[in-house]
Scaffold this motif. Sequence first.
Motif, PDB file in Angstrom:
ATOM      1  N   ASN A 178      24.563  47.481  40.006  1.00  0.00           N
ATOM      2  CA  ASN A 178      25.445  48.433  39.170  1.00  0.00           C
ATOM      3  C   ASN A 178      25.790  47.401  37.846  1.00  0.00           C
ATOM      4  OD1 ASN A 178      27.617  47.006  39.729  1.00  0.00           O
ATOM      5  ND2 ASN A 178      28.584  48.396  41.221  1.00  0.00           N
ATOM      6  N   PHE A 179      26.886  48.342  37.300  1.00  0.00           N
ATOM      7  CA  PHE A 179      27.242  47.499  35.757  1.00  0.00           C
ATOM      8  C   PHE A 179      27.581  46.315  35.832  1.00  0.00           C
ATOM      9  CE2 PHE A 179      30.916  49.169  37.729  1.00  0.00           C
ATOM     10  CZ  PHE A 179      31.889  48.367  37.103  1.00  0.00           C
ATOM     11  N   SER A 180      28.552  45.904  36.984  1.00  0.00           N
ATOM     12  CA  SER A 180      29.318  44.588  36.994  1.00  0.00           C
ATOM     13  C   SER A 180      28.100  43.360  36.966  1.00  0.00           C
ATOM     14  CB  SER A 180      29.905  44.563  38.353  1.00  0.00           C
ATOM     15  OG  SER A 180      28.870  44.475  39.414  1.00  0.00           O
ATOM     16  N   ARG A 181      27.017  43.628  36.999  1.00  0.00           N
ATOM     17  CA  ARG A 181      26.018  42.490  36.549  1.00  0.00           C
ATOM     18  C   ARG A 181      26.286  41.870  35.173  1.00  0.00           C
ATOM     19  NH1 ARG A 181      20.190  44.595  37.027  1.00  0.00           N
ATOM     20  NH2 ARG A 181      19.720  43.205  35.107  1.00  0.00           N
ATOM     21  N   PHE A 182      26.529  42.899  34.156  1.00  0.00           N
ATOM     22  CA  PHE A 182      26.833  42.628  32.794  1.00  0.00           C
ATOM     23  C   PHE A 182      28.114  42.195  32.457  1.00  0.00           C
ATOM     24  CE2 PHE A 182      23.617  45.887  32.953  1.00  0.00           C
ATOM     25  CZ  PHE A 182      22.416  45.146  32.660  1.00  0.00           C
ATOM     26  N   MET A 183      29.124  41.843  33.334  1.00  0.00           N
ATOM     27  CA  MET A 183      30.396  41.368  33.102  1.00  0.00           C
ATOM     28  C   MET A 183      30.254  39.704  32.804  1.00  0.00           C
ATOM     29  SD  MET A 183      33.530  42.681  34.986  1.00  0.00           S
ATOM     30  CE  MET A 183      33.074  43.874  36.251  1.00  0.00           C
ATOM     31  N   ASN A 184      30.825  39.419  31.466  1.00  0.00           N
ATOM     32  CA  ASN A 184      30.481  38.000  31.212  1.00  0.00           C
ATOM     33  C   ASN A 184      31.441  37.170  31.511  1.00  0.00           C
ATOM     34  OD1 ASN A 184      27.772  38.122  29.713  1.00  0.00           O
ATOM     35  ND2 ASN A 184      28.845  39.470  28.083  1.00  0.00           N
ATOM     36  N   CYS A 185      31.632  35.897  31.523  1.00  0.00           N
ATOM     37  CA  CYS A 185      32.550  34.832  31.649  1.00  0.00           C
ATOM     38  C   CYS A 185      33.338  34.705  30.456  1.00  0.00           C
ATOM     39  CB  CYS A 185      31.771  33.424  32.042  1.00  0.00           C
ATOM     40  SG  CYS A 185      32.670  31.956  32.487  1.00  0.00           S
ATOM     41  N   CYS A 186      34.451  34.680  31.067  1.00  0.00           N
ATOM     42  CA  CYS A 186      35.703  34.459  29.724  1.00  0.00           C
ATOM     43  C   CYS A 186      35.606  33.060  29.288  1.00  0.00           C
ATOM     44  CB  CYS A 186      37.161  34.689  30.626  1.00  0.00           C
ATOM     45  SG  CYS A 186      37.562  33.562  31.629  1.00  0.00           S
ATOM     46  N   TYR A 187      35.773  32.751  27.926  1.00  0.00           N
ATOM     47  CA  TYR A 187      35.514  31.484  27.349  1.00  0.00           C
ATOM     48  C   TYR A 187      36.982  30.841  27.207  1.00  0.00           C
ATOM     49  CZ  TYR A 187      36.642  34.786  23.554  1.00  0.00           C
ATOM     50  OH  TYR A 187      36.931  36.030  22.733  1.00  0.00           O
ATOM     51  N   ASN A 188      38.100  31.463  27.686  1.00  0.00           N
ATOM     52  CA  ASN A 188      39.445  30.966  27.453  1.00  0.00           C
ATOM     53  C   ASN A 188      40.382  31.844  28.215  1.00  0.00           C
ATOM     54  OD1 ASN A 188      42.397  31.538  26.261  1.00  0.00           O
ATOM     55  ND2 ASN A 188      41.388  30.647  24.275  1.00  0.00           N
ATOM     56  N   ASN A 189      41.160  31.024  28.877  1.00  0.00           N
ATOM     57  CA  ASN A 189      42.135  31.869  29.798  1.00  0.00           C
ATOM     58  C   ASN A 189      42.927  33.024  29.352  1.00  0.00           C
ATOM     59  OD1 ASN A 189      41.576  30.413  32.291  1.00  0.00           O
ATOM     60  ND2 ASN A 189      43.023  29.035  31.862  1.00  0.00           N
ATOM     61  N   ASP A 190      43.194  32.981  28.015  1.00  0.00           N
ATOM     62  CA  ASP A 190      43.946  33.870  27.451  1.00  0.00           C
ATOM     63  C   ASP A 190      43.157  35.322  27.168  1.00  0.00           C
ATOM     64  OD1 ASP A 190      45.982  32.182  27.033  1.00  0.00           O
ATOM     65  OD2 ASP A 190      45.574  31.760  24.982  1.00  0.00           O
ATOM     66  N   VAL A 191      41.867  35.356  27.441  1.00  0.00           N
ATOM     67  CA  VAL A 191      41.175  36.646  27.319  1.00  0.00           C
ATOM     68  C   VAL A 191      40.607  37.248  28.581  1.00  0.00           C
ATOM     69  CG1 VAL A 191      40.199  36.166  24.925  1.00  0.00           C
ATOM     70  CG2 VAL A 191      38.847  35.521  26.728  1.00  0.00           C
ATOM     71  N   GLU A 192      40.773  36.457  29.599  1.00  0.00           N
ATOM     72  CA  GLU A 192      40.467  36.732  31.026  1.00  0.00           C
ATOM     73  C   GLU A 192      41.096  38.197  31.400  1.00  0.00           C
ATOM     74  OE1 GLU A 192      39.483  35.177  35.335  1.00  0.00           O
ATOM     75  OE2 GLU A 192      41.383  34.442  34.383  1.00  0.00           O
ATOM     76  N   ASN A 193      40.506  39.330  31.527  1.00  0.00           N
ATOM     77  CA  ASN A 193      41.288  40.366  31.931  1.00  0.00           C
ATOM     78  C   ASN A 193      40.908  41.162  33.066  1.00  0.00           C
ATOM     79  OD1 ASN A 193      38.752  41.409  30.962  1.00  0.00           O
ATOM     80  ND2 ASN A 193      39.439  42.224  29.069  1.00  0.00           N
ATOM     81  N   VAL A 194      39.988  40.577  34.129  1.00  0.00           N
ATOM     82  CA  VAL A 194      39.461  41.271  35.266  1.00  0.00           C
ATOM     83  C   VAL A 194      39.975  40.159  36.275  1.00  0.00           C
ATOM     84  CG1 VAL A 194      37.475  41.855  36.506  1.00  0.00           C
ATOM     85  CG2 VAL A 194      37.566  42.439  34.027  1.00  0.00           C
ATOM     86  N   LEU A 195      40.551  40.638  37.415  1.00  0.00           N
ATOM     87  CA  LEU A 195      40.763  40.038  38.547  1.00  0.00           C
ATOM     88  C   LEU A 195      39.709  40.165  39.664  1.00  0.00           C
ATOM     89  CD1 LEU A 195      43.028  38.756  40.479  1.00  0.00           C
ATOM     90  CD2 LEU A 195      43.970  40.723  40.566  1.00  0.00           C
ATOM     91  N   VAL A 196      39.185  39.185  40.140  1.00  0.00           N
ATOM     92  CA  VAL A 196      38.221  39.295  41.256  1.00  0.00           C
ATOM     93  C   VAL A 196      38.853  39.290  42.503  1.00  0.00           C
ATOM     94  CG1 VAL A 196      35.940  38.324  42.037  1.00  0.00           C
ATOM     95  CG2 VAL A 196      36.540  38.462  39.421  1.00  0.00           C
TER      96      VAL A 196
END
Length: 159
Positions: free
Chosen positions: A85-103
């Motif tokens: 599904n779509f989640s395969r396209f979620m990218n890695c955050c490059y900085n802790n300040d921009v991480e917006n998804v909880l796994v």
Amino acid sequence: MEPINIDVVDVPQYIPEFLSIKYSKIPNAGLGIFANMDIPKGTFLGNYHGEMFYNKAEKANCPDNHYFFSTPNFLIDGTDVNKSNFSRFMNCCYNNDVENVLVINYKNPGKSCVFTKTNGEKVDINNYVFFYAKRNIVKNEELLFDYGEEFRRKLNINM
């Protein structure tokens, strides 16, 4: 946090209407997932979907690509668009300040956690990976989570 929408778990090619796939602004990242509207913190975004592999021999036969979610105990291969599904396209955050998804990886060793969909189909979510909004996400913002230190090293991403 919102409850898991069990009716969209295991649905290949599913994408919520509040998300879309577009080209990422992260250099060399390819496609990414973006918010079509403001998304409140705690919103259930979906799950990582694909073929599950539980032993090292099966994992060894998986192609070395970037469409998989891996833990020490299992791997979910999202390579096949007909099984992912779509989640395969979620990218890695490059900085802790921009991480917006909880796994969240639901683990209950030796036990199952079975839900029944509205169509009567039963789904055991043991070892499934779920995504929630870690914070409020604004319209047009890319959804990003930390893939882990090993992956950041591969990409030379410093956090």
